[in-house]
Design an enzyme around this catalytic site. Structure first.
Site, short mmCIF file in Angstrom:
data_model
loop_
_atom_site.label_atom_id
_atom_site.label_comp_id
_atom_site.label_asym_id
_atom_site.label_seq_id
_atom_site.Cartn_x
_atom_site.Cartn_y
_atom_site.Cartn_z
N ASP A 17 4.44 -5.03 -8.43
CA ASP A 17 3.24 -5.12 -9.27
C ASP A 17 2.49 -3.80 -9.15
O ASP A 17 1.93 -3.49 -8.09
CB ASP A 17 2.38 -6.30 -8.77
CG ASP A 17 1.16 -6.57 -9.66
OD1 ASP A 17 0.73 -5.64 -10.38
OD2 ASP A 17 0.65 -7.71 -9.62
N HIS A 18 2.49 -3.06 -10.23
CA HIS A 18 1.92 -1.72 -10.17
C HIS A 18 0.41 -1.73 -10.00
O HIS A 18 -0.21 -0.70 -9.75
CB HIS A 18 2.33 -0.95 -11.43
CG HIS A 18 2.40 0.54 -11.23
ND1 HIS A 18 1.93 1.17 -10.10
CD2 HIS A 18 2.91 1.52 -12.01
CE1 HIS A 18 2.13 2.47 -10.19
NE2 HIS A 18 2.73 2.72 -11.35
N ARG A 19 -0.21 -2.89 -10.16
CA ARG A 19 -1.66 -2.96 -9.91
C ARG A 19 -1.94 -2.88 -8.41
O ARG A 19 -3.03 -2.54 -7.99
CB ARG A 19 -2.22 -4.30 -10.45
CG ARG A 19 -2.14 -4.43 -11.95
CD ARG A 19 -2.56 -5.82 -12.39
NE ARG A 19 -1.69 -6.85 -11.80
CZ ARG A 19 -1.88 -8.16 -11.93
NH1 ARG A 19 -2.91 -8.60 -12.63
NH2 ARG A 19 -1.05 -9.02 -11.37
N ILE A 21 0.81 -1.88 -5.92
CA ILE A 21 1.65 -0.89 -5.24
C ILE A 21 1.91 0.27 -6.19
O ILE A 21 2.31 0.05 -7.35
CB ILE A 21 2.99 -1.55 -4.81
CG1 ILE A 21 2.70 -2.65 -3.79
CG2 ILE A 21 3.97 -0.52 -4.26
CD1 ILE A 21 3.87 -3.54 -3.51
N PRO A 36 2.20 -5.84 -14.52
CA PRO A 36 2.77 -4.56 -14.95
C PRO A 36 3.89 -4.16 -13.96
O PRO A 36 3.62 -3.78 -12.82
CB PRO A 36 1.58 -3.60 -14.87
CG PRO A 36 0.53 -4.27 -14.06
CD PRO A 36 0.86 -5.71 -13.91
#
Ligand code: CAO
Length: 602
Positions: free
Chosen positions: A574-576, A578, A398
Site C-alpha cells: 500500500d503506497h500510502r 510504504i 494504491p
C-alpha cells in the site's frame, strides 16, 4: 367472515377504463388502502385501493380488462375485528363494510362531490372541443378534472415548474386522497406560465392548477372542456345515465357545489394551506436529488405510486427500463434498479474508497449468444465473496509491486535434507514454512509493514502480534486462513499448522475466525508455476508477498557463473503506507533471510 366486494369507486368522468396493472394476487393479505389495481384512461392514471384490510380471496379483473364505477374488482375477507376503515372515515361511513354491496362506500362521500356535473361534462359533444381549443400562444387555465367523489384532495407532488415546456397529457400534479392517488395531466402542449398550486395544497374539481401558454390545439378532453360542458349542461350519454343512477341527493349536492366551484375559479382561488401528511413527507420536500433528471423523471411512464416510491428512494425513473405493459415502470423495476446501484456502490465500486474516487461503470450486460453458443455458470459462493473483496481492495489501495529474487540454494538443500525425517514426524516440509519465518522477521524489522491505516488515514496502528494469512487455492475459490503468532513458532510447527489449516480450507471446514486478524499475507504459486505476478493487498493489511516457482539459474560469483536456485518474489504494498525505497529494503531483507537461514535464527 364472508368476503366483501371491493368496487371501483366513483372515478369521475372516466368510463370503461383500462386496468393496466394488477398489483396483488389471490391469497395476498392486503392492508387497508393498499392499492389493488391501476387504471389508466387518456386523462389520468389512478389506483384503486381496498377499503378494508384482510385476505384477498378472489380477483375479478385482470390486466387489459376495462372497468367502470361500481364494478367489483376483488373479494376481500376482512381481518377479524376489521372496522378500522370505517373508523377512520366520517361517521357516515361507519358501516361501509356492510354497505359495500351498493357501493355506498363511494356514494356516501360522493354526496359531497357533485360529480354528476362532470358526468355531464364528459358528455360534451366533440364539436365543443373545437370551441375550447386554444390557438397557439393563447393562455389557458388547466383545471382539476372531474375527480369523482373526491373533494379537497391534497396535492402531494408538483411535477413541473413555471417556465417548463410540457407535452399534451404530461402529468402536472399528483393528487392523493384516502381513496386513490391520481395525476392531473396537461390537456395541451405548451409552456407553464404560472403554477397556481403547490405541494400540500388541497384542490377540488374545477380548481385552476396552472396557466398554460398553449403551443397549439388542445387535447380532446380535460378540465376546460368539462368546465365548459358543465356550463352547457349537455348530457344524455352513458356517463349521464350513470350519474342518474347515482343517488338523488348527489344532484342536490352538485347544485351546492357549483357556485362553490365558480367562486373559486372567479376569485383567484388561494389554495388552502395544509401541511403535507407524514406518510408522504419525503415527497413533500420533493426530494429532488441532484442526480435525478426531473424532466426525464416526470415524463417516465409509471403509475403515481411507483413515481412516489421512486422519489422516496431517490431513484431516477428516467433511467429505469420499464418491464410492464407498453414499457411501464413497475415497483419491481425501481427495486431492481436501486438494488443494482447499491451493489455497485457497496459491494465493490466505491465502498470505502477514498473521497472523490467515485463509482465504476457497471459490468456491461452483453448478450454473448449473438456471437456464438454460450453457457451461463454461476460463480461459487466463495468466489463471489472473494471477487468483491479483491475488487474493493483493488480500488481502495494504491498498489505498487516490488520484484526481487532470493537465492534459496542452501535453504532448499536444508529442506530436502530434512524432508524425509520431517515426513516421519508427520510434517510436510515445504518452502512456505521458511517464507513464513522470513516474513515474520520482516514484520518485526519494519513496524510499518505490520500496521494498518486508521479510518481517517491520519495514523498507523502498529501491531505487536504477528499473524500471517496464506492464500489457499480451494475447489470453491481462494481462501485466506491465518496462522497465528508466526514469529513465536519454529519451522516444523509452522509447516505442520500450514498443512493442517490449508487442508481444512480445501475441505471447506475453516471457521470464520480462522480467517481473521492477519497482519500480512503470503500467496505462493511456487507449486504451480510462473515467474512473477502482482498480488492484491488484503486491506487493512499493507503488504502481501507473492512467491513464484524457483528455478536453477546461472549466477555470476565474481569469477564464474554458478548454478543457483533462484526464487522470484513479488511484494505488493500500500503506497500510502510504504514508499518504494522501503519496499526495496523489505524485499532485500526477506531475500537475505531466505538466502542465509542462519540469519533467521537471529
Ligand atoms: N518453487 C518451486 N516449487 C515449490 C515452490 C516454489 N516456490 N513452493 C512449493 N514448491 C513445491 C513444494 O516444495 C512441493 O514439492 P515437494 O513435495 O517436492 O517438496 C510442491 O511444490 C507442492 O507444494 P504444496 O503446494 O503442496 O505446498 P506449499 O506449502 O508450497 O503450498 C499452499 C501450500 C496451500 C499455499 C498451496 O497448496 C496453494 O494453495 N497455493 C496456491 C495459492 C494461490 O492460489 N495463490 C494465488 C492467490 S491470488 O493472489
Amino acid at each position: 367472515m364472508a368476503a366483501q366486494e371491493i368496487k371501483v369507486p366513483d372515478i369521475g368522468d372516466f368510463d370503461s377504463v383500462e386496468v393496466i396493472e394488477v398489483l396483488v394476487s389471490e391469497g395476498d393479505t392486503v392492508e387497508e388502502e393498499q392499492a389493488l389495481i391501476t387504471l389508466e384512461s387518456d386523462k389520468a392514471t389512478l389506483e384503486v385501493p381496498t377499503t378494508i384490510a384482510g385476505k384477498l380471496t378472489e380477483l375479478k379483473v385482470k390486466e387489459g380488462d376495462t372497468v367502470s364505477e361500481g364494478d367489483v374488482i376483488a373479494m376481500v375477507e376482512a381481518d377479524a375485528g376489521e372496522d378500522s376503515a370505517s373508523d377512520d372515515d366520517s361517521d357516515d361511513d361507519a358501516d361501509e363494510g356492510e354497505e359495500s354491496d351498493d357501493g355506498s362506500e363511494s356514494d356516501d362521500e360522493a354526496d359531497e362531490s357533485g360529480d354528476d356535473e362532470s358526468a355531464a361534462a364528459d358528455d360534451a359533444p366533440e364539436e365543443d372541443d373545437a370551441e375550447d381549443d386554444a390557438a397557439g400562444g393563447e393562455t389557458i387555465e388547466v383545471k382539476v378534472p372531474d375527480i369523482g367523489d373526491f373533494d379537497s384532495v391534497e396535492v402531494i407532488e408538483v411535477l413541473v415548474s413555471e417556465g417548463d415546456e410540457v407535452e399534451a397529457e404530461q402529468a402536472l400534479i399528483t393528487l392523493e386522497s384516502d381513496k386513490a392517488t391520481l395525476e392531473v395531466p396537461s390537456e395541451s402542449a405548451g409552456k407553464i406560465t404560472e403554477l397556481k398550486v403547490k405541494e400540500g395544497d388541497t384542490v377540488s374539481e374545477g380548481d385552476v392548477i396552472a396557466m398554460l401558454e398553449s403551443a397549439g390545439s388542445k387535447k380532446s378532453s380535460g378540465g376546460d372542456k368539462k368546465q365548459s360542458a358543465d356550463q352547457k349542461k349537455s348530457g344524455g350519454d352513458d356517463r349521464a345515465q350513470k350519474a342518474d343512477k347515482k343517488s338523488d341527493n348527489k344532484a342536490d349536492e352538485s347544485k351546492d357545489k357549483k357556485p362553490k366551484k365558480d367562486d373559486k375559479s372567479s376569485s383567484e382561488k388561494q389554495p388552502k394551506k395544509k401541511s403535507v401528511k407524514s406518510g408522504s413527507g419525503e415527497e413533500g420536500d420533493s426530494s429532488k436529488l441532484k442526480s435525478v433528471d426531473e424532466d426525464r423523471f416526470n415524463k417516465a411512464h409509471a403509475s403515481p405510486s411507483v413515481r412516489k416510491y421512486a422519489r422516496h428512494l431517490g431513484a431516477d425513473l428516467g433511467r429505469i427500463q420499464g418491464s410492464g405493459r407498453k414499457g411501464r415502470i413497475l415497483e419491481d423495476d425501481v427495486q431492481a434498479y436501486v438494488k443494482k446501484a447499491l451493489e455497485q456502490s457497496q459491494g465493490g465500486a466505491s465502498a470505502g474508497a477514498p473521497a472523490g474516487a467515485g463509482g465504476v461503470p457497471a459490468q456491461p450486460d452483453i448478450d454473448f449468444s449473438q456471437f456464438g453458443e454460450v453457457e451461463i455458470v454461476e460463480l461459487a459462493r466463495i468466489r463471489k465473496i472473494s471477487a468483491k473483496a479483491v475488487h474493493k481492495n483493488w480500488l481502495l489501495i494504491p498498489h505498487v509491486t516490488q520484484f526481487d529474487t532470493a537465492d534459496i540454494t542452501e535453504m532448499e538443500a536444508f529442506r530436502k535434507a530434512n524432508k524425509e525425517k520431517a515426513a516421519k514426524d508427520g510434517v510436510k516440509l515445504t518452502p512456505l514454512a521458511f517464507m513464513l519465518k522470513a516474513a515474520a522477521a520482516a514484520l518485526r524489522e519494519f513496524p510499518d509493514l505490520n500496521s494498518s491505516l486508521t479510518a481517517d488515514s491520519a495514523s498507523l496502528v502498529h501491531k505487536k502480534y504477528c499473524n500471517i494469512a496464506i492464500a489457499v487455492d480451494t475447489p470453491g475459490g481462494l481462501m485466506m486462513p491465518v496462522l497465528k503468532d508466526v514469529d513465536q513458532k519454529g519451522i516444523y510447527q509452522l509447516a505442520r499448522e500450514l498443512d493442517e489449516i490449508s487442508g481444512r480450507a480445501r475441505d471447506g471446514k475453516l471457521k470464520g475466525d480462522e480467517m481473521k486478524g492477519a497482519c500480512f499475507s503470503i500467496s505462493s504459486l511456487g507449486g504451480v508455476g510462473g515467474t512473477a505476478f502482482t498480488p492484491i493487498v488484503n486491506s487493512p493489511e499493507v503488504g502481501i508477498l507473492g512467491v513464484s516457482k524457483h528455478s536453477m539459474q546461472p549466477v555470476w560469483n565474481g569469477t564464474e557463473f554458478e548454478p543457483r536456485l533462484i526464487l522470484p518474489l513479488s511484494f505488493s504494498y500500500d503506497h500510502r503506507v510504504i514508499d518504494g525505497a522501503k519496499a526495496a529494503r523489505i524485499t532485500g531483507f526477506i531475500s537475505e533471510k531466505l538466502s542465509d537461514l542462519r540469519t533467521l535464527l537471529l
